[in-house]
Design a protein around this motif. Structure first.
Motif, PDB file in Angstrom:
ATOM      1  N   LYS A   1       2.055   1.730  -3.485  1.00 32.34           N
ATOM      2  CA  LYS A   1       0.913   2.214  -4.272  1.00 32.34           C
ATOM      3  C   LYS A   1       0.689   3.699  -4.014  1.00 32.34           C
TER       4      LYS A   1
ATOM      5  N   GLY B   1      -8.696  -3.078  -1.205  1.00 33.03           N
ATOM      6  CA  GLY B   1      -8.991  -2.092  -2.232  1.00 33.03           C
ATOM      7  C   GLY B   1      -8.093  -2.123  -3.448  1.00 33.03           C
ATOM      8  N   PHE B   2      -7.191  -3.104  -3.535  1.00 29.83           N
ATOM      9  CA  PHE B   2      -6.378  -3.228  -4.740  1.00 29.83           C
ATOM     10  C   PHE B   2      -7.260  -3.744  -5.883  1.00 29.83           C
ATOM     11  N   THR B   3      -7.116  -3.116  -7.030  1.00 29.39           N
ATOM     12  CA  THR B   3      -7.894  -3.548  -8.190  1.00 29.39           C
ATOM     13  C   THR B   3      -7.247  -4.761  -8.845  1.00 29.39           C
ATOM     14  N   GLN B   4      -8.017  -5.430  -9.700  1.00 32.62           N
ATOM     15  CA  GLN B   4      -7.457  -6.559 -10.434  1.00 32.62           C
ATOM     16  C   GLN B   4      -6.308  -6.106 -11.322  1.00 32.62           C
ATOM     17  N   SER B   5      -6.428  -4.898 -11.868  1.00 32.16           N
ATOM     18  CA  SER B   5      -5.356  -4.355 -12.707  1.00 32.16           C
ATOM     19  C   SER B   5      -4.072  -4.177 -11.903  1.00 32.16           C
ATOM     20  N   GLU B   6      -4.174  -3.721 -10.671  1.00 27.21           N
ATOM     21  CA  GLU B   6      -2.994  -3.535  -9.827  1.00 27.21           C
ATOM     22  C   GLU B   6      -2.381  -4.867  -9.424  1.00 27.21           C
TER      23      GLU B   6
ATOM     24  N   SER C   1       0.833  -1.210   0.000  1.00 31.27           N
ATOM     25  CA  SER C   1       0.000   0.000   0.000  1.00 31.27           C
ATOM     26  C   SER C   1       0.864   1.256   0.000  1.00 31.27           C
TER      27      SER C   1
ATOM     28  N   LYS D   1      -7.280  -7.701  -2.485  1.00 32.21           N
ATOM     29  CA  LYS D   1      -8.610  -7.326  -2.969  1.00 32.21           C
ATOM     30  C   LYS D   1      -9.448  -6.739  -1.841  1.00 32.21           C
TER      31      LYS D   1
END
Length: 331
Positions: free
Chosen positions: A266, A307-312, A263, A304
């Motif tokens: 990110k 809050g991490f997206t599938q793209s990330e 995180s 997930k």
């Protein structure tokens, strides 16, 4: 030495042809041959399919092959069912690298395995061959460069990266020599330097210095076991400079800590410089598996939930490994 005469007898021409050809094809060497790097899929970037680390240096090439296959192949098949397509195997020559066995395991499991060239300088130098002390960095680099062009140990298998290592404390003369040789090898092959550095911040800054002196960009280098560094500011600083940061100690019981660290990357828009793996082992000196399934089983769900997206997540496990290991001379 067939590669040195393949293109008019000039190694420089061979180097340019080989590197440009494979860069254009976006290919990377696996133990089963070259594949398009996009075919790597979800990748574990620091594991040991098997190793004999801890055993005396004169016995590290010997395995109970029947037990090895019965233990490792089903495990890798299970990983593939979880969505793992590729494994970067970090077992070096002289502590258990066996090209023939890796070929059989890859063939039987269906998992891409990428092996390495280089020598392992950690563990108080016990796995550095004696002849390495007598050679110059350029001569060592020739040994590894030959594996890249000609194949490893007389086989058609080519390494997909360079694996090196530092001990703890002040970098030794031999450790520095190995890294210098690795940088020369990168400059001839484009292979990425995966250097076991751990919490040795002094060694990390020395690596950066040596890269700069040779005119090689920091993105040619992966700081292996960077997860052992307690000050994330240092890792963020190195990532900003372009180095790859390998957080490769994921386990089922430390996933939340990894979510917190990821995180931070990110937040600082540096997720594109991070690799994650387990440093697992499918057959550690003949023992029980040191698991390397926590990423698909635990880390991905935890990311997930945070809050991490599938793209990330795809960036961490698909895009970053492909970009980090794609052979390219980074001058």
């Amino acid at each position: 030495m067939k590669s040195k005469i393949a293109y008019g007898g000039f190694l420089i021409l061979n180097t340019l042809f080989f590197c440009v050809s494979h860069a254009q094809n976006d290919s990377i060497a696996t133990v089963k041959g070259f594949i398009n790097a996009k075919s790597l899929g979800v990748s574990l970037t620091h594991e040991h399919v098997m190793s004999n680390f801890g055993k005396p240096s004169d016995s590290t090439s010997f395995y109970d092959e029947s037990r090895l296959m019965k233990q490792v192949v089903p495990y890798l098949k299970g990983l593939k069912e979880m969505g793992i397509h590729s494994i970067f195997d970090c077992t070096t020559a002289y502590f258990g690298r066996r090209i023939d066995l890796l070929e059989k395991i890859s063939d039987a499991s269906g998992v891409h395995i990428i092996t390495n060239t280089g020598f392992y300088g950690s563990a108080n130098d016990r796995y550095i061959p004696k002849f390495a002390y007598q050679l110059s960095p350029a001569e060592l680099a020739e040994t590894w460069t030959n594996e890249f062009f000609d194949g490893i140990e007389g086989t058609s298998v080519h390494p997909g990266f360079i694996k090196l290592a530092f001990d703890s404390g002040e970098p030794s003369e031999i450790d520095q020599k190995l890294v210098e040789a690795g940088i020369i090898t990168h400059s001839k092959t484009g292979l990425t330097l995966a250097i076991h550095t751990g919490e040795n911040i002094q060694a990390a800054y020395l690596t950066l210095k040596l890269l700069n002196e040779k005119g090689v960009l920091p993105n040619a280098w992966i700081w292996v076991h960077a997860n052992k560094v307690t000050d994330d500011k240092i890792l963020l600083e190195m990532a900003k400079k372009g180095a790859w940061i390998s957080l490769d100690g994921v386990k089922a019981d430390n996933v939340e800590g990894y979510v917190q660290r990821l995180s931070k990357f990110k937040k600082h828009d540096l997720l594109h410089k991070v690799l994650v793996s387990h440093d697992g082992n499918g057959f550690p000196a003949g023992g029980a598996i040191r698991q390397f399934d926590a990423i698909p089983l635990h880390l991905i769900p935890a990311l997930k939930n945070s809050g991490f997206t599938q793209s990330e997540i795809d960036q961490l496990l698909i895009d970053n490994p492909r970009k980090a290991f794609m052979p390219s001379i980074k001058k």
